[in-house]
Scaffold this motif. Structure first.
Motif, short mmCIF file in Angstrom:
data_model
loop_
_atom_site.label_atom_id
_atom_site.label_comp_id
_atom_site.label_asym_id
_atom_site.label_seq_id
_atom_site.Cartn_x
_atom_site.Cartn_y
_atom_site.Cartn_z
N MET A 1 0.84 -1.19 0.00
CA MET A 1 0.00 0.00 0.00
C MET A 1 0.88 1.24 0.00
SD MET A 1 -2.63 1.38 2.90
CE MET A 1 -3.26 3.07 2.80
N PRO B 1 1.90 5.67 4.06
CA PRO B 1 0.45 5.48 3.96
C PRO B 1 -0.38 6.64 4.51
CG PRO B 1 1.29 4.20 5.78
CD PRO B 1 2.49 4.75 5.06
N THR C 1 -4.93 0.74 12.56
CA THR C 1 -5.17 -0.46 11.75
C THR C 1 -3.87 -1.24 11.56
OG1 THR C 1 -6.99 0.62 10.55
CG2 THR C 1 -5.96 -1.30 9.51
N ILE C 2 -2.79 -0.53 11.31
CA ILE C 2 -1.49 -1.19 11.14
C ILE C 2 -1.04 -1.85 12.44
CG2 ILE C 2 0.96 -0.79 10.60
CD1 ILE C 2 0.01 1.45 8.70
N GLN D 1 -8.17 5.78 1.33
CA GLN D 1 -7.10 5.09 2.05
C GLN D 1 -7.64 3.83 2.73
OE1 GLN D 1 -4.35 5.82 0.86
NE2 GLN D 1 -3.14 6.70 2.49
N LYS D 2 -8.84 3.90 3.25
CA LYS D 2 -9.44 2.72 3.86
C LYS D 2 -9.64 1.62 2.82
CE LYS D 2 -11.93 4.30 7.97
NZ LYS D 2 -13.24 4.27 8.66
N SER E 1 -7.90 1.26 0.15
CA SER E 1 -6.55 0.79 -0.19
C SER E 1 -6.06 -0.24 0.82
CB SER E 1 -5.58 1.96 -0.26
OG SER E 1 -5.82 2.74 -1.40
N ILE E 2 -6.31 0.03 2.10
CA ILE E 2 -5.91 -0.93 3.14
C ILE E 2 -6.68 -2.24 2.95
CG2 ILE E 2 -5.97 -1.45 5.61
CD1 ILE E 2 -5.51 1.52 6.14
N THR F 1 -3.50 6.20 -3.83
CA THR F 1 -4.55 5.23 -3.63
C THR F 1 -4.95 4.51 -4.92
OG1 THR F 1 -6.20 6.98 -3.87
CG2 THR F 1 -5.51 6.42 -1.64
N VAL G 1 -5.50 5.01 10.39
CA VAL G 1 -4.63 4.16 9.58
C VAL G 1 -3.57 3.51 10.45
CG1 VAL G 1 -2.87 4.17 7.76
CG2 VAL G 1 -5.02 5.39 7.41
N PHE H 1 3.89 -0.88 3.75
CA PHE H 1 3.17 0.40 3.75
C PHE H 1 4.17 1.51 3.41
CE2 PHE H 1 0.63 -2.31 6.49
CZ PHE H 1 -0.66 -2.06 6.05
N THR I 1 -5.37 -4.26 0.18
CA THR I 1 -4.03 -4.73 0.50
C THR I 1 -4.06 -6.01 1.33
OG1 THR I 1 -3.12 -2.49 0.43
CG2 THR I 1 -1.86 -4.11 1.68
#
Length: 253
Positions: free
Chosen positions: A84, A164, A179-180, A144-145, A147-148, A88, A176, A161, A151
């Motif tokens: 990612m 990101p 989430t990571i 971006q969400k 994209s995650i 995007t 973000v 990432f 991924t």
């Protein structure tokens, strides 16, 4: 999970000759770890990550991802990673659900399993309210969400990432990063590239400071602070770069 040994990349330039973008870089990243690549723009971060994801071929050195060689087993590498970036690349005419579903099908995920994964990911990332929204109508944070989600749809053991949170507001960037962090708790092997000091301090288990294609220092933040006798990570970063510049000046004719 990731092994990088003396990895190098040079480009030919008609005016300047051979340009070294990455110079004999070595590091390892384990499962359940977030490894940070910290450096300014143009430091070589993206070049390194593109080689690990098989988009670029190395000029020299060795890199393996999940046990597969990036040069000789590129398809196996791609199957085992999720990549990612801050770009995007969301299709305007596809909904969030359609986009992530499309990528799942590219990985040949069985249909029932794919639908279960989609439901789980959209719930986890709080994306159900944008499920049927077209890409053209999404904000940057929404993109971006998505994209995650795309991924991680194939549940890869290795995640990359690349900047990101670039261009995101504080609230979306925080989401973000959380989430990571959650992906690390699932045992994922994660490389996180950034030029933002605060993100490294908050997120990374270990960090490599990279500048002009070279790794200047590598270790956990406490280890680096102890090694270089500097408690401020930002000062440590600038001191390393200045020291490197001084060494280059001394070698110049």
């Amino acid at each position: 999970m990731i092994h990088v040994e003396q990895l190098s990349k040079s480009f030919d330039d008609l005016r300047r000759g051979s340009i070294v973008a990455l110079d004999s870089v070595s590091f390892d990243v384990e499962a359940g770890e977030i490894f940070g690549l910290l450096g300014p723009n143009g430091a070589g971060k993206t070049t390194c990550l593109r080689m690990l994801s098989t988009v670029l071929q190395p000029t020299g050195g060795v890199a393996t991802v999940a046990g597969y060689d990036v040069m000789t087993q590129p398809q196996d590498v791609r199957t085992h990673i999720g990549f990612m970036s801050c770009n995007t690349g969301i299709y305007d005419r596809m909904t969030a659900w359609e986009m992530v579903e499309y990528f799942g099908r590219l990985y040949d995920i069985e249909e029932n399993e794919l639908q279960e994964r989609l439901d789980r990911i959209f719930t986890t990332l709080q994306m159900n309210d944008i499920r049927d929204m077209l890409g053209s109508k999404m904000s940057t944070g929404m993109k971006q969400k998505v994209s995650i989600a795309r991924t991680i749809i194939h549940d890869p053991p290795v995640l990359i990432f690349d900047e990101p949170t670039s261009g995101l507001d504080v609230l979306v960037a925080r989401a973000v990063l959380k989430t990571i962090e959650a992906l690390r708790e699932e045992g994922k092997c994660i490389i996180f590239s950034t030029h933002i000091m605060r993100e490294v301090e908050k997120l990374c288990d270990r960090v490599a400071v990279i500048y002009k294609g070279k790794i200047l220092a590598i270790g956990s933040i406490p280890e680096l602070e102890e090694q270089y006798h500097e408690s401020d990570m930002e000062e440590l970063f600038f001191n390393l770069i200045q020291e490197h510049e001084d060494q280059l000046a001394m070698k110049a004719p």
